[in-house]
Design a protein around this motif. Structure first.
Motif, PDB file in Angstrom:
ATOM      1  N   TYR A 614     -19.879  16.809  -4.469  1.00 49.58           N
ATOM      2  CA  TYR A 614     -18.527  16.291  -4.323  1.00 49.58           C
ATOM      3  C   TYR A 614     -18.455  14.841  -4.841  1.00 49.58           C
ATOM      4  N   ASN A 615     -17.406  14.595  -5.574  1.00 50.60           N
ATOM      5  CA  ASN A 615     -17.223  13.253  -6.109  1.00 50.60           C
ATOM      6  C   ASN A 615     -16.258  12.493  -5.211  1.00 50.60           C
ATOM      7  N   SER A 616     -16.801  11.570  -4.432  1.00 50.06           N
ATOM      8  CA  SER A 616     -15.959  10.931  -3.419  1.00 50.06           C
ATOM      9  C   SER A 616     -15.487   9.545  -3.844  1.00 50.06           C
ATOM     10  N   THR A 617     -15.595   9.238  -5.139  1.00 49.64           N
ATOM     11  CA  THR A 617     -15.239   7.875  -5.545  1.00 49.64           C
ATOM     12  C   THR A 617     -13.742   7.617  -5.488  1.00 49.64           C
ATOM     13  N   VAL A 618     -13.411   6.419  -5.105  1.00 51.46           N
ATOM     14  CA  VAL A 618     -12.021   5.960  -5.136  1.00 51.46           C
ATOM     15  C   VAL A 618     -12.004   4.554  -5.738  1.00 51.46           C
ATOM     16  N   PHE A 619     -10.925   4.230  -6.405  1.00 49.97           N
ATOM     17  CA  PHE A 619     -10.754   2.847  -6.853  1.00 49.97           C
ATOM     18  C   PHE A 619     -10.356   2.020  -5.648  1.00 49.97           C
ATOM     19  N   VAL A 620     -10.934   0.826  -5.557  1.00 57.20           N
ATOM     20  CA  VAL A 620     -10.735   0.014  -4.376  1.00 57.20           C
ATOM     21  C   VAL A 620     -10.039  -1.296  -4.736  1.00 57.20           C
ATOM     22  N   TYR A 621      -9.001  -1.631  -3.999  1.00 60.28           N
ATOM     23  CA  TYR A 621      -8.325  -2.914  -4.199  1.00 60.28           C
ATOM     24  C   TYR A 621      -8.210  -3.622  -2.861  1.00 60.28           C
ATOM     25  N   LEU A 622      -8.595  -4.869  -2.826  1.00 64.71           N
ATOM     26  CA  LEU A 622      -8.396  -5.668  -1.621  1.00 64.71           C
ATOM     27  C   LEU A 622      -7.133  -6.489  -1.814  1.00 64.71           C
ATOM     28  N   VAL A 623      -6.199  -6.359  -0.881  1.00 63.76           N
ATOM     29  CA  VAL A 623      -4.888  -6.976  -1.092  1.00 63.76           C
ATOM     30  C   VAL A 623      -4.401  -7.677   0.163  1.00 63.76           C
ATOM     31  N   SER A 624      -3.458  -8.575  -0.046  1.00 59.78           N
ATOM     32  CA  SER A 624      -2.869  -9.294   1.090  1.00 59.78           C
ATOM     33  C   SER A 624      -1.660  -8.507   1.579  1.00 59.78           C
ATOM     34  N   PRO A 625      -1.181  -8.801   2.770  1.00 60.32           N
ATOM     35  CA  PRO A 625       0.095  -8.227   3.175  1.00 60.32           C
ATOM     36  C   PRO A 625       1.150  -8.595   2.138  1.00 60.32           C
ATOM     37  N   ASN A 626       2.099  -7.710   1.950  1.00 57.82           N
ATOM     38  CA  ASN A 626       3.216  -7.958   1.040  1.00 57.82           C
ATOM     39  C   ASN A 626       2.852  -7.855  -0.455  1.00 57.82           C
ATOM     40  N   TYR A 627       1.548  -7.612  -0.768  1.00 57.58           N
ATOM     41  CA  TYR A 627       1.196  -7.452  -2.189  1.00 57.58           C
ATOM     42  C   TYR A 627       1.837  -6.195  -2.746  1.00 57.58           C
ATOM     43  N   ILE A 628       1.787  -5.107  -1.980  1.00 58.10           N
ATOM     44  CA  ILE A 628       2.253  -3.805  -2.483  1.00 58.10           C
ATOM     45  C   ILE A 628       3.721  -3.856  -2.930  1.00 58.10           C
ATOM     46  N   PRO A 629       4.639  -4.391  -2.119  1.00 54.27           N
ATOM     47  CA  PRO A 629       6.013  -4.504  -2.637  1.00 54.27           C
ATOM     48  C   PRO A 629       6.139  -5.558  -3.740  1.00 54.27           C
ATOM     49  N   THR A 630       5.320  -6.610  -3.689  1.00 52.61           N
ATOM     50  CA  THR A 630       5.459  -7.672  -4.698  1.00 52.61           C
ATOM     51  C   THR A 630       5.175  -7.149  -6.100  1.00 52.61           C
ATOM     52  N   ILE A 631       4.122  -6.344  -6.239  1.00 52.33           N
ATOM     53  CA  ILE A 631       3.802  -5.849  -7.590  1.00 52.33           C
ATOM     54  C   ILE A 631       4.682  -4.657  -7.935  1.00 52.33           C
ATOM     55  N   GLY A 632       5.441  -4.173  -6.945  1.00 51.19           N
ATOM     56  CA  GLY A 632       6.403  -3.118  -7.238  1.00 51.19           C
ATOM     57  C   GLY A 632       5.867  -1.724  -7.015  1.00 51.19           C
ATOM     58  N   MET A 633       4.803  -1.597  -6.244  1.00 51.25           N
ATOM     59  CA  MET A 633       4.322  -0.258  -5.911  1.00 51.25           C
ATOM     60  C   MET A 633       5.250   0.323  -4.858  1.00 51.25           C
ATOM     61  N   ARG A 634       5.385   1.634  -4.844  1.00 50.08           N
ATOM     62  CA  ARG A 634       6.344   2.270  -3.948  1.00 50.08           C
ATOM     63  C   ARG A 634       5.636   2.909  -2.751  1.00 50.08           C
ATOM     64  N   LEU A 635       6.020   2.475  -1.611  1.00 49.13           N
ATOM     65  CA  LEU A 635       5.472   3.053  -0.397  1.00 49.13           C
ATOM     66  C   LEU A 635       6.178   4.385  -0.148  1.00 49.13           C
ATOM     67  N   VAL A 636       5.415   5.459  -0.116  1.00 49.63           N
ATOM     68  CA  VAL A 636       6.010   6.772   0.053  1.00 49.63           C
ATOM     69  C   VAL A 636       6.120   7.110   1.536  1.00 49.63           C
ATOM     70  N   LYS A 637       5.150   6.642   2.275  1.00 49.88           N
ATOM     71  CA  LYS A 637       5.023   7.020   3.686  1.00 49.88           C
ATOM     72  C   LYS A 637       4.356   5.895   4.443  1.00 49.88           C
ATOM     73  N   GLY A 638       4.644   5.768   5.712  1.00 54.92           N
ATOM     74  CA  GLY A 638       3.924   4.820   6.560  1.00 54.92           C
ATOM     75  C   GLY A 638       4.349   3.391   6.297  1.00 54.92           C
ATOM     76  N   ARG A 639       3.415   2.460   6.453  1.00 59.76           N
ATOM     77  CA  ARG A 639       3.773   1.050   6.364  1.00 59.76           C
ATOM     78  C   ARG A 639       2.811   0.275   5.475  1.00 59.76           C
ATOM     79  N   ASP A 640       3.266  -0.939   5.109  1.00 55.20           N
ATOM     80  CA  ASP A 640       2.439  -1.877   4.357  1.00 55.20           C
ATOM     81  C   ASP A 640       1.595  -2.657   5.372  1.00 55.20           C
ATOM     82  N   PHE A 641       0.607  -3.410   4.877  1.00 51.99           N
ATOM     83  CA  PHE A 641      -0.179  -4.267   5.769  1.00 51.99           C
ATOM     84  C   PHE A 641       0.696  -5.409   6.248  1.00 51.99           C
ATOM     85  N   ASN A 642       0.335  -5.988   7.402  1.00 50.64           N
ATOM     86  CA  ASN A 642       1.010  -7.209   7.829  1.00 50.64           C
ATOM     87  C   ASN A 642      -0.009  -8.155   8.438  1.00 50.64           C
TER      88      ASN A 642
END
Lengths: 893, 119
Positions: A614-642
């Motif tokens: 099984y290939n379990s690799t994932v790309f990993v990004y370490l991010v701050s709260p609010n990075y996800i909306p700032t770069i314009g990624m779309r949250l489909v479900k759940g919440r962003d970090f705070n």
């Protein structure tokens, strides 16, 4: 005496014979002498003997004569040849001077064709044909960690799949028979880690960490100074750096006494031990589109626990084939696995020549480019033939006259070929200027992420290529017209206009054939360009998963401290500070951006059992709260970090849809637990839409986002800002804000996020642009060809049309007929071209993105464009035809 | 009978004589030997073995040109004639020769040693 006797004339038919000439001359002398002696009273029998005796050694003289005769004959032939050539040349130049329009068009057309070919040849030569700029470079081998090259693309583990752990690398070094040496460099280099201070403004520099034998294995000697010593590459060794030529020149103003001086990197003194040669461009080979400032030793003990971070390069021993080295690497596989039982299940090594690694992926694109430019040359050739023939009408009488005056057909062909060669050579000279300009522009631009681009030049090989294609072009485009024109029927041509029509009609048929083939070739080019252009638009249309417009990024000097709580607090202060700037909408920090760099770790859903491979690799990004909306990624479900996600609260992650699909198919991943990316089990709190992380063309791989507030394992920090105003205008305000918090903050490029996308698509943009230009050129030339033929045919038929108009044909009807004959040529060409395109499209299928090789739009567009061009090219002659005044036309006869 | 006064011809001399003999019009090789012999009152005998190589050499230097024609007795013969360049060359060589001959004659005809140039 000047009249040559009949027998000599006959003799000359078989070419001059110096030996016979000498014999005859000497015989005459002996005979005359004998007769003289007889007159003086010698007996005929002894007279000849006496004559021969007085002469001396006849045979010797005869021998001298033969030798000199042959020598003179050779010289005469050469002189004749050059005389004729000079005559032809003079004649050609005079002809061209009298037809400046024709000469200009012909030379320009040839120059475009040749210039495009030489420029593309220079690119192909640098990227494909010429060896890499290292000594004995064909022995250099690149190690890939994936199962196979195709596999690498499928698992899409990014850079991590091309790199090895320190242990694996050292295993390669120890246990191999095939390599003279194996070396490596750190691929996770990051400008942020190296801050140069003490010489001017604080500056972030791009440094690459290399193994101690990196330069010796590549065969690079320093321009001056020395390379790293083994001691400098040990933990605790004396800090040392090597400068690239470019950095030495720009940052240190080519200081000749630089070696031995110390610079301050990350607040510690580092000794400059040497400067690398100007010819060594690390970026152009290993990281296209990037510039490297300096090199520092990679301390292996430091990187040992870091996972796959080393790019491995080996140099084969003399005489060892790649296959043997591959066998050996395969045998090494159990050892590598033993080193990392918990690492990639599909850990292995695939060897590829470094050359293939660097430009293998480009081969097909370059072959397509080369073919396109070859088609252009063919079209140019056909076009010039056509232009040449269009002058046949005006020249047929002159040629027939020369024929009648005794010029042989081969003599006329030579004359006509001289003309086409002169045009081709003039075109080549002008074309070289074009090629130089294009190649200079390519080599000096920095934004196209193609390897080796900076070393493109028009070199001796390119010049040889120029000469070759100029001669080929001159001969090929001249040959058909020369044969046609020199073979004219004498009587027919010498008679007046009307009866010369026979030859004219034959030419017209031939020219029609040329135009049809021209249209067909242009059609192939246009379909190819259409398909590539559509692919390009499709690529640009791809849903990136983030929003590059109105956003910019800047690498900042923000080092994670040991204390995650303090780190988190500092980060919050910083972001609030920047957020308060006028114009800033939102801010965030990530350790790396999509389409920029990447790394992968393993991730496993808690409580799930995995198959062995099984290939379990994932790309990993370490991010701050609010990075996800700032770069314009779309949250489909759940919440962003705070900011409440702290080191001492439940460790959480956000995953993308691809990761959700893989790990929790058919389930709601929110609230689920996973292991592998953090020391602690992590809980999924959010799902975002997929993001294109490695290229626009590749589908998204599973990704995991980890809050920096809980994990300080980041490799740097990139500040991302979303703004309502132009990002550039914010640059100084942001830097000011950063410096108010951190006075040593180095200034880095404040780049719009769009530049990431541009960089990523630049190779495709480059190829599409060139192929489109060539296609446009092809269509233009085809239009010129159609116009030429139709307009000539109208001229030829002036009387005919005049008669018909006198008999009542309407102008509309005449126009229609001319247009119909134009359309007939165009349609035949389009039909043939479309058929050829179907075959050619299969060849470029692998270059297409989300576009079928049978894409109806590309074909329909091509047909429409060519028909439009044909109508345009036929319209002018048609209008002229309809304006023929019957009275004038008839009177002219 | 003239063996004693028969003079050996230097190669350069032969070339000049050949050029000179062609000054009245084209001649074939045999006619050239005859002309030189008669002109020199049989003093100069051109060796036939060296005449032809000399002719061809001059031809290759473009000083004379050759053409086939019919001789007085209607036989095919190769006729030589002066080229423009040959004519120029002859004028040049003639001058040199005259200067040379006068100088030699002066020395040989001297009756007393020259005066020493003393102040």
């Amino acid at each position: 005496m000047s009249n040559i006797p009949i027998w000599r004339r006959f003799d000359r038919l078989h070419g001059p014979d110096p030996a016979a000439d000498v014999k005859a001359e000497l015989r005459f002398h002996i005979d005359s002498k004998t007769e003289d002696l007889i007159r003086r009273g010698w007996l005929p029998t002894s007279a000849r003997k006496e004559a021969e005796r007085q002469f001396g050694n006849i045979l010797a003289v005869q021998h001298i004569g033969e030798r000199m005769g042959e020598h003179m004959e050779r010289r005469r032939r050469l002189t004749d040849y050059w005389t004729e050539f000079r005559q032809d040349l003079r004649y050609t130049l005079r002809t061209l001077k009298n037809n400046p329009g024709f000469a200009t068009v012909a030379i320009l057309v040839a120059a475009l064709g040749i210039g495009a070919n030489v420029a593309v040849f220079s690119v192909v030569n640098t990227l494909l044909l010429r060896p890499l700029p290292f000594p004995d470079s064909q022995k250099l081998v690149w190690f890939i960690a994936g199962k196979s090259i195709e596999d690498k693309a499928r698992t899409a583990a990014g850079l991590s799949a091309e790199t090895y752990t320190v242990d694996a690398y050292q295993e390669f070094q120890r246990n191999n028979q095939s390599f003279a040496a194996v070396t490596s460099f750190q691929t996770f280099y990051n400008s942020l880690q190296y801050k140069l201070t003490g010489s001017g403004e604080p500056k972030q520099v791009a440094a690459v960490e290399v193994a101690d034998n990196f330069f010796p294995v590549l065969g690079i000697q320093p321009a001056f100074g020395r390379l790293f010593t083994e001691q400098e590459c040990q933990k605790g060794g004396p800090p040392a750096t090597l400068l690239t030529w470019y950095f030495w020149k720009t940052q240190f103003h080519s200081d000749p006494a630089i070696v031995g001086k110390a610079v301050t990197i990350n607040n510690a003194p580092v000794t400059i031990v040497g400067v690398l040669p100007e010819s060594f461009d690390f970026g152009s080979v290993f990281a296209p589109g990037r510039k490297v400032d300096l090199f520092v030793p990679a301390i292996m003990d430091f990187w040992r626990t870091w996972g796959n971070t080393l790019a491995v390069v080996g140099r084969l021993k003399p005489g060892v084939p790649l296959a043997q080295a591959q066998d050996e690497a395969d045998r090494l596989f159990p050892h590598l696995k033993a080193l990392h039982p918990d690492w990639f299940e599909d850990y292995s090594s695939n060897l590829l020549t470094l050359k293939d690694h660097v430009s293998g992926k480009l081969r097909r694109s370059l072959v397509v480019l080369w073919s396109a430019v070859g088609l252009i040359l063919l079209i140019v050739c056909v076009n010039l033939s056509n232009l040449q023939l269009s002058r046949a009408a005006t020249r047929s009488k002159e040629l027939a006259m020369r024929r009648a005056l005794g010029a042989s057909r081969s003599r006329l062909i030579r004359q006509l070929l001289t003309e086409s060669l002169v045009l081709a050579i003039a075109g080549a000279a002008l074309g070289l200027v074009f090629a130089y300009a294009v190649v200079f522009a390519l080599a000096t631009q920095g934004s196209i992420a193609l390897p080796l681009l900076s070393s493109i030049r028009v070199d001796g090989e390119a010049l040889a290529w120029t000469v070759l294609i100029a001669l080929a072009l001159g001969i090929f485009f001249g040959l058909a017209p020369a044969f046609k024109m020199s073979g004219l029927n004498l009587q027919e041509s010498l008679k007046d206009n009307a009866s010369g029509m026979g030859a004219g009609r034959r030419h017209e048929r031939f020219r029609a054939t040329l135009v049809v083939s021209e249209v067909a070739l242009a059609c192939v080019l246009l379909v190819g360009a259409g398909l590539l252009l559509r692919s390009f638009l499709r690529v640009l249309d791809v849903d990136l998963g983030f929003e590059p417009s109105h956003a910019a990024a800047m690498e900042i000097d923000f080092h994670p401290g040991k204390d995650a709580a303090k780190y988190s607090a500092d980060m919050q202060t910083l972001l609030q500070h920047i957020n308060a700037l006028p114009g800033v909408e939102s801010t965030g920090i990530a350790d790396m951006l999509p389409l920029d760099r990447n790394r992968s770790w393993g991730l496993e859903a808690a409580g799930k059992s995995y198959p062995k491979d099984y290939n379990s690799t994932v790309f990993v990004y370490l991010v701050s709260p609010n990075y996800i909306p700032t770069i314009g990624m779309r949250l489909v479900k759940g919440r962003d970090f705070n900011w409440h996600d702290r080191a001492d609260t439940q460790h959480v992650i956000v995953i993308n849809e691809a990761a959700a699909r893989r790990e929790w198919p058919g389930e709601d991943p929110i609230g689920k637990f996973a292991t592998g990316v953090d020391k602690n089990p992590v809980q999924v709190v959010g799902v975002i839409a997929d993001v294109r992380e490695s290229s626009l063309e590749e589908v998204s791989s599973p990704e995991v986002y980890i809050p920096m507030t809980q994990n300080a394992d980041s490799e740097g920090a990139t500040l991302v800002i979303r703004t309502r105003i132009a990002p550039d205008s914010l640059s100084s305000a942001v830097l000011g804000a950063l410096r108010s918090l951190n006075p040593g903050q180095p200034a880095t490029e404040f780049r719009p996020l769009q530049s990431l996308v541009d960089h990523s698509v630049s190779p495709r943009r480059f190829f599409v642009l060139l192929v489109t230009i060539f296609a446009a050129l092809g269509v233009l030339l085809a239009a010129l060809g159609i116009y030429g033929v139709i307009s000539y045919s109208v001229t030829q038929k002036t009387q005919e049309i005049g008669v018909r108009m006198a008999l009542g044909a309407t102008t509309g009807r005449v126009q229609r007929e001319v247009l119909i004959s134009t359309m007939r040529l165009a349609l035949i060409g389009i039909a043939l071209g479309t058929a050829a395109s179907f075959a050619a499209a299969r060849l470029i299928a692998s270059l297409l993105f989300a576009t079928s090789p049978w894409d109806p739009y590309a074909y329909a567009g091509t047909v429409m464009a060519l028909l439009a061009v044909a109508i345009l090219a036929g319209y002018l002659p048609a209008r002229r035809a309809s304006r023929i005044d019957p009275m004038v036309a008839l009177r002219n006869n | 009978m003239l063996e004693k006064t028969r003079l050996d011809l230097f190669r350069g001399t032969l070339d000049v004589l050949i050029l000179k003999s062609l000054i009245w019009g084209p001649l074939h090789g045999y006619a050239i030997t005859s002309l030189i012999r008669r002109q020199s009152d049989d003093a100069l005998l051109v060796e036939e073995g060296t005449l032809y190589p000399a002719l061809w050499r001059l031809e290759s230097k473009n000083l004379i040109e050759a053409e086939w024609g019919l001789s007085e007795n209607n036989r095919k013969a190769k006729f030589y004639s002066l080229t423009e360049e040959g004519r120029r060359h002859l004028r040049q060589e003639t001058k040199t020769w005259e200067a040379y001959a006068i100088a030699v004659a002066k020395v040989l005809g001297a009756t007393q040693p020259p005066m020493t140039e003393e102040a």
